[in-house]
Design an enzyme around this catalytic site. Structure first.
Site, short mmCIF file in Angstrom:
data_model
loop_
_atom_site.label_atom_id
_atom_site.label_comp_id
_atom_site.label_asym_id
_atom_site.label_seq_id
_atom_site.Cartn_x
_atom_site.Cartn_y
_atom_site.Cartn_z
N PHE A 59 0.84 -1.21 0.00
CA PHE A 59 0.00 0.00 0.00
C PHE A 59 0.87 1.26 0.00
CE2 PHE A 59 -2.59 -3.40 1.64
CZ PHE A 59 -3.83 -3.19 1.05
N HIS A 60 1.76 1.32 -0.96
CA HIS A 60 2.59 2.51 -1.11
C HIS A 60 3.24 2.50 -2.50
CE1 HIS A 60 5.33 -0.55 0.80
NE2 HIS A 60 5.96 -0.28 -0.32
#
Ligand code: T46
Length: 136
Positions: free
Chosen positions: A49-50
């Site tokens: 999630f980045h």
């Protein structure tokens, strides 16, 4: 055509088993500054999630499997990672999420830079806005 670059890692296998070689600026398209691996993950808990601003990475699933969701701000692609002969390039500014880890999954990652938290974009809206500006 997908924006995701998969790297086929040739095995020098013989009757004794498999042997895969990873070499910087050969089959790994950058100087390798850091290696880490993820294992013992709860299958229900996704990671990632980045996106990274400058660090390039190649992920290789050494054992078991997981799904890597890759997102360039326009397109999302799910890549099943289930072979130690399959590398997935996580290029700069590619949002990525790892889902559905098998209990035996070992995910190894080669990185072009040392760890630096300021290289991470961990907020999806920030990532999306930056990519929207780039595509205008
Ligand atoms: C990525 C995906 C594929 C360090 O101190 N040094 C390191 O080299 C790394 C990779 C992490 N950390 C620390 C930062 C956090 O406090 O370890 C903790 C867990 O890292 P994170 O929550 O970022 O882990 P993932 O699995 O979500 O993401 C990792 C990498 O951090 C990331 O760069 O691309 O795997």
């Amino acid at each position: 055509m997908s924006f995701v670059r998969e790297i086929e890692l040739a095995s020098l296998g013989d009757s004794r088993g498999e042997l895969v070689v990873l070499e910087e600026n050969k089959n790994i398209p950058f100087d390798i500054k850091r290696v880490y691996y993820i294992y013992g993950v709860d299958p229900k808990i996704p990671r990632g999630f980045h996106a990274h601003k400058e660090t390039k990475q190649v992920a290789i699933c050494l054992s078991g499997q997981c799904t890597m969701l890759m997102d360039d701000g326009k397109n999302k692609v799910n890549v099943l990672m289930n072979s130690p002969k399959q590398g997935v390039l996580i290029d700069v500014m590619q949002w990525h999420e790892m889902h559905d880890f098998s209990e035996d999954c070992i995910l190894m990652v080669l990185a072009s830079d040392l760890y630096n938290e300021s290289d991470y974009i961990r907020d999806y809206n920030t990532f999306k806005n930056l990519m929207d500006e780039k595509h205008v």
